[in-house]
Design an enzyme around this catalytic site. Structure first.
Site, short mmCIF file in Angstrom:
data_model
loop_
_atom_site.label_atom_id
_atom_site.label_comp_id
_atom_site.label_asym_id
_atom_site.label_seq_id
_atom_site.Cartn_x
_atom_site.Cartn_y
_atom_site.Cartn_z
N GLY A 148 0.91 -1.16 -0.11
CA GLY A 148 -0.20 0.02 0.01
C GLY A 148 0.82 1.36 -0.10
O GLY A 148 1.98 1.20 -0.01
N ASN A 149 0.28 2.47 0.08
CA ASN A 149 0.96 3.55 0.47
C ASN A 149 0.44 4.61 1.36
O ASN A 149 -0.77 4.23 1.82
CB ASN A 149 1.15 4.29 -1.02
CG ASN A 149 -0.14 4.72 -1.61
OD1 ASN A 149 -0.79 5.59 -1.07
ND2 ASN A 149 -0.49 4.09 -2.68
N ARG A 150 0.81 5.82 1.46
CA ARG A 150 0.36 6.36 2.70
C ARG A 150 -0.55 7.52 2.10
O ARG A 150 -0.73 8.51 3.04
CB ARG A 150 1.76 7.17 3.42
CG ARG A 150 2.45 6.21 4.22
CD ARG A 150 3.77 6.37 4.36
NE ARG A 150 4.16 8.02 4.42
CZ ARG A 150 4.38 8.24 5.93
NH1 ARG A 150 4.14 7.25 7.01
NH2 ARG A 150 4.57 9.47 6.35
N SER A 151 -1.21 7.57 1.05
CA SER A 151 -2.05 8.66 0.72
C SER A 151 -3.33 8.49 1.54
O SER A 151 -3.79 7.66 1.84
CB SER A 151 -2.20 8.27 -0.78
OG SER A 151 -3.55 9.39 -1.17
N ALA A 198 -3.29 7.87 -5.34
CA ALA A 198 -1.84 7.34 -5.58
C ALA A 198 -2.19 5.86 -5.92
O ALA A 198 -2.56 5.00 -4.93
CB ALA A 198 -1.12 7.41 -4.21
#
Ligand code: CTP
Length: 403
Positions: A208-211, A275
């Protein structure tokens, strides 16, 4: 300074009681509110309540204080008219220009922005007659907030609930703050993606990512307040659905691509604030990946995800569709941004400088908006809402002409 004059129209639905909360928010934030209920609305909440909460006289018909010509003056003097709840009958009357009581007369004489917050049973909302009336009102520049989904009167649930009064208030506040006389995105369909995709590895793990999705939500809310029909494709934000916005929930990049392309088919503009993961695990393990006794760790092979922004830009669903991308850069922000704008082929690229003042998850943002025609618009450090307004201000002159 004179207080902004707001007319709160209330039509006859059970949700009329929720308009008391909207009224309280409007008066407490410094608005002079004149409540204009219909006769049916007075069956649900009496005139005494509206009068006491607004501090203004209340009437539903045109035959009181006739010397003041209320059927014309109230609408003429208003800075904003908001009808909450707006019944199917009220939307029909407004769409057809009927004027048989004080509220419908007010709607015909108002030249300020008009907001409808519909509330009714799902069948009534979905009926082609109501949908055509809503389309007519939107085409003429009114903001019609999408109803919420949830519990309706009696045992029924579905789409048709009055949105939370706090959300309706927010839409009104934004419209008044911009000082617009007509919602400038009325009649437009815009698509916004928000959040960060998650690419599953096994049933319990993902890449995942931190958006946080906050910038995308700010864009969606701003567009709705400016009158657009908004489709928000949301990935893993956990943020409640905003009022007046059609939300499609997705998880992965592939799902996001499908939802965005589908919504973009008739969109005037698409803003890719999400993102999107560039890679996903090549193999999804149906069972949890277990540790091995030899102390080793598995190697995860990745494959490329489709580049949605590049695809949207290269293959526009409609001629003149405006495509906007976002880019987070740490070094050589402008040079990298310009190269990315060319590579992706979009019309506008919002370049965030990510550094000490983190963009992810914060309420603020600082950016430069690069345009394919060479224009550069710096947006100073400030709330994500302000950046959202600037993006729509830049999209607006680039939109294709409507017939
Ligand atoms: N984007 C997309 N599909 C992807 C990856 C990104 O549509 N698979 C979109 C994002 O929504 C954003 C823009 O492309 O609007 C910029 O993404 P970014 O990750 O900065 O671009 P990349 O091409 O991945 O560049 P980099 O090499 O810097 O990662």
């Amino acid at each position: 300074m004179a207080k902004p004059k707001v007319v709160l129209g209330v039509s006859g639905g059970i949700a009329a009681y929720k308009a008391c909360e909207l009224l309280r928010r409007l008066t407490e934030s410094g608005h002079d509110v004149r409540v204009v209920p219909t006769d049916s609305a007075l069956h649900f909440v009496g005139a005494a309540t509206w009068s006491a909460l607004s501090g203004n006289p209340v009437s539903s018909e045109v035959w009181e204080s006739v010397h003041e010509v209320p059927h014309v003056r109230i609408g003429q003097a208003a800075d904003l008219v908001v009808v909450a709840p707006a019944t199917a009958d009220m939307l029909a009357k407004a769409a057809h220009g009927l004027a048989d009581d004080l509220l419908t007369n007010t709607l015909l004489t108002a030249r300020c922005p008009v907001v409808f917050a519909p509330a009714m049973h799902t069948e009534m909302w979905e009926h082609p007659a109501t949908q055509e009336n809503v389309a007519t009102l939107r085409r003429r520049g009114a903001v019609v907030i999408e109803p919420a989904v949830g519990r309706l009167t009696g045992v029924d649930t579905g789409k048709g609930r009055l949105p939370d009064p706090a959300e309706i208030f927010e839409v009104c506040r934004r419209i008044l703050a911009r000082g617009v006389t007509a919602p400038d995105l009325a009649g437009r369909h815009v698509v916004v993606s928000a959040g960060g995709t998650r690419e599953p590895l096994d049933p319990v793990r993902y890449l995942g990512n931190r958006s946080s999705g906050k910038q995308g939500y700010a864009l969606a809310k701003a567009a709705a307040a400016r009158g657009a029909r908004v489709t928000l494709v949301e990935a893993n934000t956990g943020i409640p659905d905003p009022a007046g916005v059609d939300v499609v929930h997705v998880g992965t990049a592939v799902q996001l691509r499908e939802a965005v392309l589908k919504a973009a088919a008739d969109a005037d503009a698409v803003v890719m604030a999400a993102a999107v993961a560039d890679f996903r695990p090549a193999v999804y393990a149906a069972g949890k990946i277990k540790k091995k006794d030899d102390g080793g760790a598995p190697t995860v092979e990745l494959v490329r995800n489709p580049d949605v922004l590049a695809e949207l830009s290269a293959d526009r669903a409609l001629p003149g569709q405006v495509v906007v991308g976002f880019a987070a850069e740490t070094d050589d922000v402008l040079a990298n941004g310009r190269a990315k704008l060319r590579r992706k082929g979009c019309d506008l690229l919002v370049v965030n400088e990510v550094g000490e003042r983190k963009t992810f998850g914060s309420e603020e943002n600082e950016a430069v908006v690069l345009a394919a025609d060479g224009a550069e618009t710096p947006v100073p450090y400030g709330p994500k809402e302000a950046l959202a307004e600037t993006v729509w201000d830049l999209v607006l002159p680039r939109l294709r002409a409507t017939t």
